[in-house]
Scaffold this motif. Structure first.
Motif, PDB file in Angstrom:
ATOM      1  N   TRP A 128      87.691  55.418 -11.076  1.00 12.67           N
ATOM      2  CA  TRP A 128      86.453  56.001 -10.601  1.00 12.67           C
ATOM      3  C   TRP A 128      86.117  56.038  -9.141  1.00 12.67           C
ATOM      4  N   HIS A 166      85.625  59.185  -6.812  1.00 14.60           N
ATOM      5  CA  HIS A 166      84.396  59.087  -6.077  1.00 14.60           C
ATOM      6  C   HIS A 166      84.581  59.231  -4.731  1.00 14.60           C
ATOM      7  N   THR A 180      71.743  50.747 -16.467  1.00 17.96           N
ATOM      8  CA  THR A 180      72.910  50.927 -16.028  1.00 17.96           C
ATOM      9  C   THR A 180      73.432  51.952 -17.159  1.00 17.96           C
ATOM     10  N   GLU A 213      71.686  55.461 -16.391  1.00 15.08           N
ATOM     11  CA  GLU A 213      72.225  55.836 -15.043  1.00 15.08           C
ATOM     12  C   GLU A 213      73.579  56.561 -15.397  1.00 15.08           C
ATOM     13  N   ALA A 214      74.573  55.832 -16.219  1.00 10.68           N
ATOM     14  CA  ALA A 214      75.786  56.314 -16.356  1.00 10.68           C
ATOM     15  C   ALA A 214      75.837  57.716 -17.392  1.00 10.68           C
ATOM     16  N   ALA A 266      73.245  59.784 -17.314  1.00  6.10           N
ATOM     17  CA  ALA A 266      72.888  60.900 -16.493  1.00  6.10           C
ATOM     18  C   ALA A 266      73.803  61.230 -15.550  1.00  6.10           C
ATOM     19  N   ARG A 267      74.561  60.357 -14.764  1.00 10.07           N
ATOM     20  CA  ARG A 267      75.392  60.635 -13.712  1.00 10.07           C
ATOM     21  C   ARG A 267      76.695  61.479 -14.420  1.00 10.07           C
ATOM     22  N   THR A 268      77.234  61.181 -15.556  1.00  9.36           N
ATOM     23  CA  THR A 268      78.409  61.841 -15.981  1.00  9.36           C
ATOM     24  C   THR A 268      77.946  63.049 -16.803  1.00  9.36           C
ATOM     25  N   ARG A 310      83.604  53.602 -18.495  1.00  8.01           N
ATOM     26  CA  ARG A 310      82.846  53.234 -17.370  1.00  8.01           C
ATOM     27  C   ARG A 310      82.292  51.806 -17.200  1.00  8.01           C
TER      28      ARG A 310
END
Lengths: 520, 423
Positions: free
Chosen positions: A152, A156, A424, A427-428, A430-432, A443
């Motif tokens: 990651w 990133h 967490t 957020e993960a 939403a992010r992915t 993740r």
């Protein structure tokens, strides 16, 4: 069809491919990376987590040993956040050739692997579960490395420098120019949306590992033969040891025990297979592995085995090599510049190798890419820290617990085993943009602890469903798919207390939630 | 230090099967002691009496489905105890709850028809007999419902539950409350204790009331109090002016704790003893009889001697039956013979998570009267019995209840015969 243009197209999102993307991006090149699945879902995500000191190869393969110790020192700086400085021990058990120990010590000295013999009594004080029957012990700078965190961070970091990372994009064609003398890019299909992406690239890097032969075939390049070597690993539900333990013998099966995060992983086997997607686990392999564990840590069979998995090493054989060149199947990495080898420019294959040397492989690959592009740009991955590793502080076990304890009242834990907070998780997702709980698992380590998702996966599905745009069919489907996927790794090692746990999970999902009879 | 205690019956295991067997025996006048290494399945299970939910199709009328099951599976625990015992045991259980320590609290439902109650995921679980606090959730009568939760309750997700209920044709929607709990994590047990307080209930209803639609039932995670669930339910229904029901969710189970408390109280009231904590570490045999079991705790060994024993220690889930890493299976309490094991070289498990696993129906080999094969005076009850796949069949509590009940009958008969012989 979406069309993209780039300097470098990387096919394969394991440690090597992500490493190439990071390296190339750092050199100011424009990069697109595609993988047919999630990042690190192939060989990279399916290994034991050992960052080699080189000790393992000190006798058999001195060059590999030198590479390992060099990379070990570099990665401790630039990928510190993914590395736990466990240290390593090589121990001579009654089953090992007693003469090997001296050869081992000499080999380490010759290859520059830091190695110190310590009294057996001290080794047993440091690692009290270790067999009392060991006769010699050597300390080396082995460590454990979290490969997901590493990949990651690579992806990133590359993205921050403009790289486009496209997981779940399977390459369907590799394009050759009209004359056939150059590879000019590839077509990939988003396996989730079935949409095609056309990618024009000056250079295409085949970093598909055990699948590199298949990608070379797509490019019409002959003789790139990758022999997949299948190995199983078993995660035990505790830190049975806090130091990487190696048998002091020529590398063999079941002779490494790696403490990583909250578990310890024993590995591995090596068996030829024809299919890199072969994930079979045989009962006799499991049994042998448990016996091997028992030799290092008596009582090993009484500990909980959480799950077993298969990783497939890419062992490279060049069917096109001339008679005078070695034709050994090699564990060292192989970099093929197809302009030189086949007269096809714009195409480079990197395969073989080991996780510990991924950065070196990437550096050599991007050097070859630069040659093809006619540019000279220095590699910076040996000094530039990955995102998250800027402080140079290596990971410490207990770090996450300490962080969580500071916020226990205001942060909800979804997964108690692996200390994953609700925020967490949200957020993960939403992010992915992923509704695949298995992607989220890689993740966040959600559902990777002793209960294997028994308590957290209902919660995670509920939380996921509460987010915008996620349907009940997606949430239910993701829950059921997760349970199916987990079970694959559970059942071949299901005994003892872990069977009790599995029964509790049956009660929860079938008895209480009735997951098999959902109306959706 | 050693001591020896003598009883008429020693029951090993404090789950539903063990507590029912012990209570029945104590009520018949026997001197009974239950020993268990810990509380049993009650605190994990929803506390509904699921007699037979799937066979493998959804079961509507229980009795005929039970009869068909018995015919097709003569080794099933229900085949050994018979449908009449199932009926007697369930009505005894319903009476025991009504006469129990929780004022006014009753179980409703009957063997004739399964109720179908929402699970926390929004599936409709078939159950024969359920706490009154769950009854208004029966899908047959449920047309409009608000599923109430709170972000603080991580073990209950009203949105997903309501969405699945909607897919089943029920007009369901989620209602999320704040619940001013002053912490991000709360579980049903902690909130159940709050519901025992009328002041909390008033505040809860004041927050919920304005969020409800007309003619809408209210479904909540199972947390309506431990001490007086009947009073809590009545209070909520009157304050909200509508039907209210509980939905079982992840362990620990509040209705399960009530059920345990009812059985424990009834056992004690009938003179039975309950020793929780020490596990059985050894036993004595005399020919084909077990004469005593021993426990060890804090350096103290206690022998429990009795002419009869009930083994109700559970199956693989409790650890009473173990599959070891050499793939050998043991009954760990008394070393009894097992039945239902896959043959040599056959798979123990299969790769489909939702298929029936070859190990599923393993249990202690018993004769028709539930006595263990090879041992004259050990009667087996509950999840230790072979032949069932309770979590798939939704039959676990029914088997525990009926086999515990039957075990007591077998032993009471034996004790009476011995008394007669002594006279």
């Amino acid at each position: 069809v979406v069309t993209l243009s780039t300097d470098v197209l990387v096919i394969g999102g394991g440690a090597t491919g992500a490493g190439v993307a990071w390296d190339a991006a750092l050199r100011g090149l424009d990069v697109v990376l595609v993988d047919r699945a999630d990042l690190a879902e192939g060989t990279s995500g399916r290994f034991h987590g050992l960052l080699h000191s080189g000790g393992r190869y000190a006798v058999k393969d001195p060059r590999a040993a030198e590479e390992c110790i060099g990379e070990n020192r570099i990665l401790r700086r630039v990928a510190a956040d993914a590395i736990e400085d466990t240290g390593g021990l090589f121990v001579t058990t009654p089953w090992d050739d007693p003469d090997y120990a001296d050869r081992f010590a000499r080999g380490c000295a010759d290859t520059g692997v830091d190695c110190e013999e310590i009294p057996v009594a001290q080794a047993l004080r440091d690692e009290p579960r270790l067999s009392r029957d060991i006769s010699r012990a050597f300390r080396v700078p082995d460590a454990s490395i979290d490969v997901w965190k590493t990949v990651w961070a690579l992806a990133h970091g590359a993205q921050q420098r403009g790289a486009r990372i496209l997981p779940y994009h399977e390459v369907t064609q590799v394009h050759r120019s009209n004359g056939g003398g150059a590879v000019t890019g590839a077509r990939a299909r988003d396996v989730r949306t079935r949409e095609d992406v056309e990618i024009h690239a000056d250079v295409t890097v085949n970093a598909a590992g055990a699948w590199a032969g298949q990608v070379a075939d797509l490019a019409g390049i002959e003789g790139v033969r990758v022999l997949p070597g299948r190995g199983i690993m078993i995660a035990m539900g505790h830190r049975l040891v806090n130091t990487v333990i190696n048998r002091c013998q020529l590398p063999s099966d079941g002779d490494i025990l790696v403490p990583i995060r909250t578990v310890s992983v024993i590995g591995t086997t090596d068996e030829h297979t024809d299919d890199p997607d072969d994930q079979m686990v045989r009962g006799d392999e499991v049994d042998r592995m448990l016996n091997d564990g028992e030799k290092l840590v008596p009582g090993f069979r009484q500990a909980r085995a959480l799950r077993v998995w298969t990783g497939v090493r890419p062992l490279f054989e060049d069917a096109k090599a001339s008679e005078t060149e070695t034709r050994d199947v090699t564990r060292a990495h192989a970099l093929l510049d197809h302009r030189r080898r086949d007269g096809v420019s714009g195409f480079v294959t990197i395969t073989g190798g080991k996780l510990t040397t991924f950065r070196l492989m990437a550096a050599e690959t991007v050097d070859a890419v630069c040659r093809q592009l006619g540019t000279t740009r220095a590699c910076r991955t040996d000094t530039e820290p990955l995102p998250g590793s800027e402080s140079g502080q290596t990971y410490r076990l207990g770090e996450r617990l300490a962080r969580k304890e500071a916020h226990l009242r205001d942060e909800q834990l979804v997964c108690e085993c692996e200390l994953v907070a609700r925020s967490t998780l949200e957020e993960a997702i939403a992010r992915t943009g992923s509704t695949n709980l298995d992607d989220i698992r890689r993740r966040l380590r959600l559902g990777m602890g002793p209960c294997q998702g028994g308590f957290c996966i209902y919660r995670a599905a509920g939380i996921m469903h509460g987010l915008d745009g996620i349907s009940v069919e997606q949430a239910d489907g993701s829950l059921i798919a997760f349970l199916q996927e987990r079970w694959k790794g559970i059942w071949p090692v299901l005994y003892g207390d872990q069977l009790r746990q599995a029964r509790l999970d049956d009660w929860i999902f079938q008895g209480i939630l009735d997951v098999e009879h959902l109306p959706s | 230090v050693k001591s020896e205690l003598h009883f008429d019956v020693v029951v090993i295991g404090a789950g539903t099967a063990g507590l029912v067997a012990a209570t029945r025996l104590a009520q018949s006048g026997a001197r009974v002691c239950v020993i268990a290494k810990g509380i049993g399945s009650t605190h994990l299970a929803p506390a509904t009496i699921d007699v037979l939910g799937y066979a493998p199709e959804l079961v509507d009328e229980v009795v005929p489905a039970l009869e068909r099951l018995i015919e097709s599976r003569p080794d099933h625990p229900y085949a050994l105890v018979g449908p009449d015992t199932v009926a007697e045991a369930t009505s005894w259980f319903a009476r025991t709850v009504s006469d129990g320590p929780l004022p006014g609290y009753v179980y409703v439902g009957e063997l004739k028809r399964n109720l179908r109650l929402p699970s926390a995921l929004g599936a409709l679980r078939p159950s024969a007999l359920v706490p009154e606090t769950m009854a208004a959730g029966d899908a047959a009568r449920l047309s409009r419902v608000g599923i109430v939760g709170s972000p603080a309750l991580r073990d209950f997700h009203p949105g997903l539950c309501a969405a699945n209920l909607t897919a089943a044709g029920i007009d369901a929607r989620p209602v999320n409350l704040e619940l001013a709990l002053d912490r991000a994590d709360a579980n049903a047990l902690g909130i159940a204790r709050l519901f025992d307080d009328p002041g909390w209930r008033a505040r809860f209803c004041a927050e919920l009331s304005p969020a409800l639609r007309a003619e809408e039932h209210v479904g909540l995670p199972a947390m309506l109090g431990l001490r007086d669930p009947h009073g809590v339910l009545a209070d909520l229904e009157s304050r909200l002016g509508r039907g209210v029901f509980e939905i079982p969710t992840l362990p620990p189970s509040v209705p399960g704790m009530r059920m345990y408390e009812i059985l424990r109280h009834t056992l004690r009231a009938a003179g039975g003893r309950l020793v929780l904590g020490p596990a059985v570490t050894a036993h004595r045999r005399d020919g084909d009889r077990v004469t005593a079991v021993s426990t060890r705790a804090a350096g103290h060994e206690v022998n429990y001697a009795a002419p009869w024993f009930v083994l109700a220690a559970g199956g693989f889930a409790s650890g009473a039956i173990e599959l070891d890493s050499h793939w050998l299976t043991h009954e760990r309490v008394l070393g009894l013979r097992l039945r239902g094991l896959p043959g040599a070289g056959e798979p123990r498990f299969v790769s489909d998570a939702f298929a029936e696993q070859p190990m599923a129906r393993v249990g202690v080999a018993v004769k028709d009267d539930l006595r263990a094969e090879g041992v004259e005076n050990v009667v087996v009850a509950g999840a230790a019995l072979p032949g069932a796949a309770p979590w798939r069949e939704h039959s676990g509590e029914g088997i525990a209840l009926a086999s515990g009940y039957r075990a007591a009958q077998v032993i009471a008969g034996g004790l009476a015969a011995r008394a007669k012989a002594t006279v």
